[in-house]
Enzyme design. Structure first.
Site, PDB file in Angstrom:
ATOM      1  N   ASP A 259       0.841  -1.198   0.000  1.00  0.00           N
ATOM      2  CA  ASP A 259       0.000   0.000   0.000  1.00  0.00           C
ATOM      3  C   ASP A 259       0.873   1.243   0.000  1.00  0.00           C
ATOM      4  O   ASP A 259       0.386   2.362  -0.067  1.00  0.00           O
ATOM      5  CB  ASP A 259      -0.914   0.001   1.242  1.00  0.00           C
ATOM      6  N   HIS A 296      -1.592   3.978  -1.179  1.00  0.00           N
ATOM      7  CA  HIS A 296      -1.681   4.550   0.180  1.00  0.00           C
ATOM      8  C   HIS A 296      -3.135   4.791   0.588  1.00  0.00           C
ATOM      9  O   HIS A 296      -3.514   5.891   0.996  1.00  0.00           O
ATOM     10  CB  HIS A 296      -0.867   5.845   0.270  1.00  0.00           C
TER      11      HIS A 296
HETATM   12  P1  NAI Z   1       2.115   2.698  16.902  1.00  0.00           P
HETATM   13  O1  NAI Z   1       2.967   3.823  17.321  1.00  0.00           O
HETATM   14  O2  NAI Z   1       0.877   2.381  17.691  1.00  0.00           O
HETATM   15  O3  NAI Z   1       2.986   1.346  16.810  1.00  0.00           O
HETATM   16  C1  NAI Z   1       4.217   1.254  16.208  1.00  0.00           C
HETATM   17  C2  NAI Z   1       4.970   0.097  16.860  1.00  0.00           C
HETATM   18  O4  NAI Z   1       6.180  -0.122  16.128  1.00  0.00           O
HETATM   19  C3  NAI Z   1       5.362   0.390  18.309  1.00  0.00           C
HETATM   20  O5  NAI Z   1       4.990  -0.702  19.133  1.00  0.00           O
HETATM   21  C4  NAI Z   1       6.879   0.563  18.244  1.00  0.00           C
HETATM   22  O6  NAI Z   1       7.540   0.148  19.422  1.00  0.00           O
HETATM   23  C5  NAI Z   1       7.215  -0.324  17.061  1.00  0.00           C
HETATM   24  N1  NAI Z   1       8.503  -0.042  16.475  1.00  0.00           N
HETATM   25  C6  NAI Z   1       9.188   1.119  16.373  1.00  0.00           C
HETATM   26  N2  NAI Z   1      10.362   0.949  15.727  1.00  0.00           N
HETATM   27  C7  NAI Z   1      10.405  -0.352  15.387  1.00  0.00           C
HETATM   28  C8  NAI Z   1      11.360  -1.154  14.726  1.00  0.00           C
HETATM   29  N3  NAI Z   1      12.491  -0.634  14.254  1.00  0.00           N
HETATM   30  N4  NAI Z   1      11.101  -2.460  14.572  1.00  0.00           N
HETATM   31  C9  NAI Z   1       9.955  -3.013  15.058  1.00  0.00           C
HETATM   32  N5  NAI Z   1       9.011  -2.304  15.694  1.00  0.00           N
HETATM   33  C10 NAI Z   1       9.234  -1.005  15.863  1.00  0.00           C
HETATM   34  O7  NAI Z   1       1.744   2.978  15.367  1.00  0.00           O
HETATM   35  P2  NAI Z   1       0.529   2.408  14.526  1.00  0.00           P
HETATM   36  O8  NAI Z   1      -0.647   3.304  14.669  1.00  0.00           O
HETATM   37  O9  NAI Z   1       0.359   0.974  14.796  1.00  0.00           O
HETATM   38  O10 NAI Z   1       1.074   2.636  13.029  1.00  0.00           O
HETATM   39  C11 NAI Z   1       2.166   1.915  12.521  1.00  0.00           C
HETATM   40  C12 NAI Z   1       2.600   2.531  11.205  1.00  0.00           C
HETATM   41  O11 NAI Z   1       1.594   2.312  10.212  1.00  0.00           O
HETATM   42  C13 NAI Z   1       2.764   4.060  11.212  1.00  0.00           C
HETATM   43  O12 NAI Z   1       4.016   4.448  11.721  1.00  0.00           O
HETATM   44  C14 NAI Z   1       2.636   4.409   9.758  1.00  0.00           C
HETATM   45  O13 NAI Z   1       3.920   4.362   9.153  1.00  0.00           O
HETATM   46  C15 NAI Z   1       1.761   3.288   9.182  1.00  0.00           C
HETATM   47  N6  NAI Z   1       0.448   3.777   8.759  1.00  0.00           N
HETATM   48  C16 NAI Z   1       0.059   3.584   7.456  1.00  0.00           C
HETATM   49  C17 NAI Z   1      -1.162   4.011   7.003  1.00  0.00           C
HETATM   50  C18 NAI Z   1      -1.629   3.778   5.598  1.00  0.00           C
HETATM   51  O14 NAI Z   1      -2.644   4.370   5.174  1.00  0.00           O
HETATM   52  N7  NAI Z   1      -0.988   2.924   4.818  1.00  0.00           N
HETATM   53  C19 NAI Z   1      -2.074   4.746   7.912  1.00  0.00           C
HETATM   54  C20 NAI Z   1      -1.593   4.847   9.266  1.00  0.00           C
HETATM   55  C21 NAI Z   1      -0.375   4.393   9.662  1.00  0.00           C
END
Ligand code: NAI
Length: 331
Positions: A259, A296
């Site tokens: 995506d 996206h």
């Molecule tokens: P979140 O902040 O709740 O969770 C992110 C997790 O990743 C945390 O538990 C953190 O400790 C972990 N993390 C950080 N660095 C890491 C690493 N190097 N290796 C493994 N884990 C690691 O964020 P959420 O809401 O779950 O979103 C995750 C990602 O999804 C966002 O950062 C964004 O990039 C992406 N996203 C994509 C969307 C889309 O439309 N395609 C929409 C919203 C978010």
């Protein structure tokens, strides 16, 4: 009166933000152009700017914004890798929508997986042409497979919850392990190497950071099972495109659902069908039979958009009233 300049706006953004702004009465101007150092001077005279995932707030852009008098950058998304937080000038703050619908993104990851596994994209095109054959549509049961989840934040956990319903075993990797979630949802934390080695399906749900840029590359893919299915709804730059293409050509990767794409900025969310501009990596991936790419759109549900608009505007209100915001992104 708070004056806000929106960058990279689409019709659906305008419609929604106008609806929610009735309660706030901010003066909003919508621009289609993306934010970068060249377009940043357009923000002169505005108190805040509102940006999305492919707007670029690098060091130069941030300095221009500050010089133009902007005090607040409102991200209408969760990820903030496009803002150079380490070089944020004093007096300029950044707020985001940390959680709008983890289900929207997690469910889209599952949609990509099912589409690839059961060849829905091929079947759709065939039956439209009255071709009802099954040749080339063979899939596999997801039940009983091992799924590797990288990043167990809000979206990763929502994805795990759905995948448990399929009867899968879940291996997870996160830099901060959430032991409570591990017990409650019934998955197991492991090392990245074990996750690569044992997973039939790998889904990325971690943010993009300096440390994990291109973490999925030739070396890590070589550690994975033959025929692994990789799903990325997180950020494109987590994967090295060249390695991806090589490993698809070698038949190492069995299926790919994206995506997000490494160099999506110029293409995703735009209609480029009448342009000659192409990205070679993207074109190659699009030409492959076991790859499904969406633009996206994982966040794009009614529920998520409502939350994005309401939280973005209430972030601004909180900032005006207190000078701070609980959803601030700090250095
Ligand atoms: P979140 O902040 O709740 O969770 C992110 C997790 O990743 C945390 O538990 C953190 O400790 C972990 N993390 C950080 N660095 C890491 C690493 N190097 N290796 C493994 N884990 C690691 O964020 P959420 O809401 O779950 O979103 C995750 C990602 O999804 C966002 O950062 C964004 O990039 C992406 N996203 C994509 C969307 C889309 O439309 N395609 C929409 C919203 C978010």
């Amino acid at each position: 009166m708070m004056k806000i300049l929106f960058f990279d706006t689409k019709e659906y953004d305008k419609k929604l933000f106008n609806e929610y702004n009735v309660d706030y009465g901010y003066e909003i101007k919508y621009l289609e152009t993306k934010l970068n150092a060249e377009t940043a001077p357009l923000a002169r005279g505005y108190d805040a700017i509102c940006i999305f995932v492919n707007d670029l707030a690098d060091k130069d852009t941030l300095e221009i914004l500050k010089e133009c008098g902007v005090k607040l950058i409102v991200l209408r998304c969760a990820g903030y890798n496009n803002v150079d937080i380490d070089n944020l000038p004093d007096g300029l703050k950044v707020v985001r929508v940390p959680e709008y619908s983890p289900y929207a993104v997690a469910e889209h990851a599952v949609a990509l997986l099912l589409s690839i596994d059961r060849k829905i994209y091929k079947a759709y095109q065939r039956t439209k042409k009255y071709n009802f054959t099954l040749n080339g549509l063979l899939g596999f049961d997801i039940h009983g497979k091992t799924v590797g989840v990288i990043g167990t934040g809000k979206i990763g956990r929502a994805f795990i919850q759905i995948m448990k319903g399929f009867g899968t075993e879940i291996l997870a990797y996160d830099v901060f392990e959430n032991k409570e979630a591990e017990k409650e949802l019934g998955f197991r934390y492991t090392t990245l190497d074990e996750l690569y080695e044992k997973s039939d399906i790998i889904s990325l749900h971690c943010p993009l950071t300096k440390e994990n840029k291109k973490m999925i590359n030739a070396e890590s893919i070589d550690k994975m099972k033959d025929g692994v299915v990789i799903i990325n709804t997180s950020r494109g730059k987590l994967i090295d495109t060249k390695s991806l293409i090589d490993k698809l050509e070698e038949d190492k990767i069995g299926g790919l659902g994206l995506d997000v794409y490494e160099d999506e900025e110029e293409f995703f969310l735009n209609d480029m069908s009448n342009s000659y501009k192409r990205d070679r990596g993207l074109s190659l991936l699009l030409s492959m039979p076991n790859v499904v790419i969406t633009s996206h759109q994982a966040f794009f549900t009614r529920e998520a958009l409502d939350k994005i608009a309401s939280v973005s505007l209430s972030n601004i209100k909180e900032f005006i009233e207190t000078g701070e915001c609980k959803n601030e992104v700090r250095k």
